[in-house]
Scaffold this active site. Structure first.
Site, PDB file in Angstrom:
ATOM      1  N   LYS A  10       0.877  -1.202  -0.032  1.00 64.06           N
ATOM      2  CA  LYS A  10       0.200  -0.022  -0.065  1.00 64.06           C
ATOM      3  C   LYS A  10       0.676   1.532   0.025  1.00 64.06           C
ATOM      4  O   LYS A  10       1.962   1.250   0.282  1.00 64.06           O
ATOM      5  CB  LYS A  10      -0.898  -0.077   1.305  1.00 64.06           C
ATOM      6  CG  LYS A  10      -1.870  -1.172   1.226  1.00 64.06           C
ATOM      7  CD  LYS A  10      -3.041  -1.288   2.260  1.00 64.06           C
ATOM      8  CE  LYS A  10      -4.121  -2.168   2.323  1.00 64.06           C
ATOM      9  NZ  LYS A  10      -5.113  -2.054   3.452  1.00 64.06           N
ATOM     10  N   TYR A  50     -12.696  -1.490  -3.932  1.00 59.67           N
ATOM     11  CA  TYR A  50     -12.893  -1.633  -2.453  1.00 59.67           C
ATOM     12  C   TYR A  50     -14.554  -1.507  -2.180  1.00 59.67           C
ATOM     13  O   TYR A  50     -15.179  -1.275  -1.198  1.00 59.67           O
ATOM     14  CB  TYR A  50     -12.222  -0.900  -1.302  1.00 59.67           C
ATOM     15  CG  TYR A  50     -10.961  -1.234  -0.866  1.00 59.67           C
ATOM     16  CD1 TYR A  50     -10.813  -2.291  -0.004  1.00 59.67           C
ATOM     17  CD2 TYR A  50      -9.811  -0.475  -1.341  1.00 59.67           C
ATOM     18  CE1 TYR A  50      -9.659  -2.608   0.278  1.00 59.67           C
ATOM     19  CE2 TYR A  50      -8.544  -0.925  -0.952  1.00 59.67           C
ATOM     20  CZ  TYR A  50      -8.536  -1.916  -0.168  1.00 59.67           C
ATOM     21  OH  TYR A  50      -7.236  -2.210   0.205  1.00 59.67           O
ATOM     22  N   ASN A 113      -2.153   0.370   6.653  1.00 55.22           N
ATOM     23  CA  ASN A 113      -1.379  -0.826   7.238  1.00 55.22           C
ATOM     24  C   ASN A 113      -0.820  -1.809   6.494  1.00 55.22           C
ATOM     25  O   ASN A 113      -0.770  -2.899   6.307  1.00 55.22           O
ATOM     26  CB  ASN A 113      -2.660  -1.750   7.868  1.00 55.22           C
ATOM     27  CG  ASN A 113      -3.554  -2.300   6.737  1.00 55.22           C
ATOM     28  OD1 ASN A 113      -3.645  -1.760   5.823  1.00 55.22           O
ATOM     29  ND2 ASN A 113      -4.759  -2.992   7.318  1.00 55.22           N
ATOM     30  N   HIS A 116      -2.208  -5.050   1.641  1.00 50.82           N
ATOM     31  CA  HIS A 116      -3.735  -6.174   1.328  1.00 50.82           C
ATOM     32  C   HIS A 116      -3.483  -7.339   0.963  1.00 50.82           C
ATOM     33  O   HIS A 116      -2.305  -7.763   0.623  1.00 50.82           O
ATOM     34  CB  HIS A 116      -4.401  -5.376   0.125  1.00 50.82           C
ATOM     35  CG  HIS A 116      -5.512  -6.156  -0.255  1.00 50.82           C
ATOM     36  ND1 HIS A 116      -6.707  -5.826   0.245  1.00 50.82           N
ATOM     37  CD2 HIS A 116      -5.703  -7.106  -1.485  1.00 50.82           C
ATOM     38  CE1 HIS A 116      -7.497  -6.631  -0.338  1.00 50.82           C
ATOM     39  NE2 HIS A 116      -7.049  -7.296  -1.165  1.00 50.82           N
ATOM     40  N   GLU A 127     -10.009 -10.089  -7.682  1.00 47.74           N
ATOM     41  CA  GLU A 127      -8.812  -9.155  -7.532  1.00 47.74           C
ATOM     42  C   GLU A 127      -7.572  -9.164  -8.344  1.00 47.74           C
ATOM     43  O   GLU A 127      -7.307  -8.093  -9.012  1.00 47.74           O
ATOM     44  CB  GLU A 127      -8.568  -9.066  -6.005  1.00 47.74           C
ATOM     45  CG  GLU A 127      -9.593  -8.611  -5.022  1.00 47.74           C
ATOM     46  CD  GLU A 127      -9.206  -9.056  -3.500  1.00 47.74           C
ATOM     47  OE1 GLU A 127     -10.104  -8.377  -2.725  1.00 47.74           O
ATOM     48  OE2 GLU A 127      -8.004  -9.347  -3.266  1.00 47.74           O
TER      49      GLU A 127
HETATM   50  N1  UDP Z   1      -9.912  -0.346   7.492  1.00 50.59           N
HETATM   51  C1  UDP Z   1      -9.816   0.773   8.148  1.00 50.59           C
HETATM   52  N2  UDP Z   1     -10.534   1.056   9.226  1.00 50.59           N
HETATM   53  C2  UDP Z   1     -11.072  -0.229   9.958  1.00 50.59           C
HETATM   54  C3  UDP Z   1     -10.934  -1.592   9.266  1.00 50.59           C
HETATM   55  C4  UDP Z   1     -10.179  -1.379   7.869  1.00 50.59           C
HETATM   56  O1  UDP Z   1      -9.430   1.887   7.604  1.00 50.59           O
HETATM   57  O2  UDP Z   1     -11.975   0.002  11.091  1.00 50.59           O
HETATM   58  C5  UDP Z   1      -9.091  -0.361   6.173  1.00 50.59           C
HETATM   59  C6  UDP Z   1      -7.566  -1.071   6.463  1.00 50.59           C
HETATM   60  O3  UDP Z   1      -6.999  -0.393   5.381  1.00 50.59           O
HETATM   61  C7  UDP Z   1      -8.032  -2.588   5.662  1.00 50.59           C
HETATM   62  C8  UDP Z   1      -9.026  -2.062   4.813  1.00 50.59           C
HETATM   63  O4  UDP Z   1      -9.755  -1.164   5.293  1.00 50.59           O
HETATM   64  O5  UDP Z   1      -6.674  -3.199   5.388  1.00 50.59           O
HETATM   65  C9  UDP Z   1     -10.040  -3.457   4.202  1.00 50.59           C
HETATM   66  O6  UDP Z   1     -10.601  -3.917   5.660  1.00 50.59           O
HETATM   67  P1  UDP Z   1     -10.687  -5.259   5.799  1.00 50.59           P
HETATM   68  O7  UDP Z   1     -11.615  -5.641   6.840  1.00 50.59           O
HETATM   69  O8  UDP Z   1     -11.101  -6.071   4.750  1.00 50.59           O
HETATM   70  O9  UDP Z   1      -9.194  -5.665   6.377  1.00 50.59           O
HETATM   71  P2  UDP Z   1      -8.071  -6.601   5.694  1.00 50.59           P
HETATM   72  O10 UDP Z   1      -9.014  -7.590   4.686  1.00 50.59           O
HETATM   73  O11 UDP Z   1      -7.247  -5.718   4.899  1.00 50.59           O
HETATM   74  O12 UDP Z   1      -7.214  -7.082   6.606  1.00 50.59           O
HETATM   75 MG    MG Z   2     -10.294  -7.538   3.435  1.00 49.99          MG
END
Ligand code: UDP
Ligand code: MG
Length: 141
Positions: A10, A50, A113, A116, A127
């Site tokens: 990212k 997304y 974070n 992805h 994807e």
């Molecule tokens: N995210 C965020 N706040 C939250 C949860 C998720 O900004 O409370 C962002 C974070 O960058 C995350 C992405 O949205 O990686 C997608 O969320 P997901 O729950 O799918 O998490 P992931 O699969 O990336 O672990």
């Molecule tokens: Mg996810």
């Protein structure tokens, strides 16, 4: 049998110059890189990628962040690739991520974070197809 997953390094991680370190983790963890490219998403692309999260409160912030700078998108292959990559990256919130995971070591915050990872084989295929044509993927067959 191997299968595929989709990864993004990212914009926070690219900005912090962690691309090489994360790329090396991918290789050292035994993934085959089927394709990789550096790109900057438009806001529309980030919104499309997304779309499953469009009702979530963080959608605007997330799509703005994901289109804020360069990122690296990768198609990866390994046995149980989806689960293996999720284990390698760690929990979504870096404060909850296990020792030695990519998010523990390189993430900035819950939103920014570092990486992805796809959450299912079906979404991995979707994807990968969002960013790569079939002919861009290395074939090991
Ligand atoms: N995210 C965020 N706040 C939250 C949860 C998720 O900004 O409370 C962002 C974070 O960058 C995350 C992405 O949205 O990686 C997608 O969320 P997901 O729950 O799918 O998490 P992931 O699969 O990336 O672990
Ligand atoms: Mg996810």
């Amino acid at each position: 049998m191997t299968n595929k997953t989709f990864a993004i390094i990212k914009p926070d991680a690219v900005n912090n110059r962690y691309t090489g370190k994360i790329y090396d983790r991918i290789l050292q963890t035994g993934f085959t890189i089927l394709s990789a490219k550096l790109l900057k998403m438009t806001l529309a692309q980030a919104e499309g990628f997304y779309a499953v999260h469009r009702e979530r409160p963080f959608y605007g912030e997330l799509t703005t962040f994901m289109s804020s700078g360069a990122c690296m998108v990768l198609a990866l292959e390994k046995e149980n690739a989806v689960a293996a990559w999720r284990e390698t990256i760690g929990a979504t919130n870096p404060e909850e991520a296990a020792e030695g995971t990519i998010r523990k070591d390189f993430a900035t915050s819950l939103g920014e974070n570092a990486v992805h990872g796809s959450d299912s084989d079906e979404n991995a295929e979707k994807e990968i197809a969002f960013f790569f044509t079939e002919s861009e993927l290395i074939s090991n067959k």
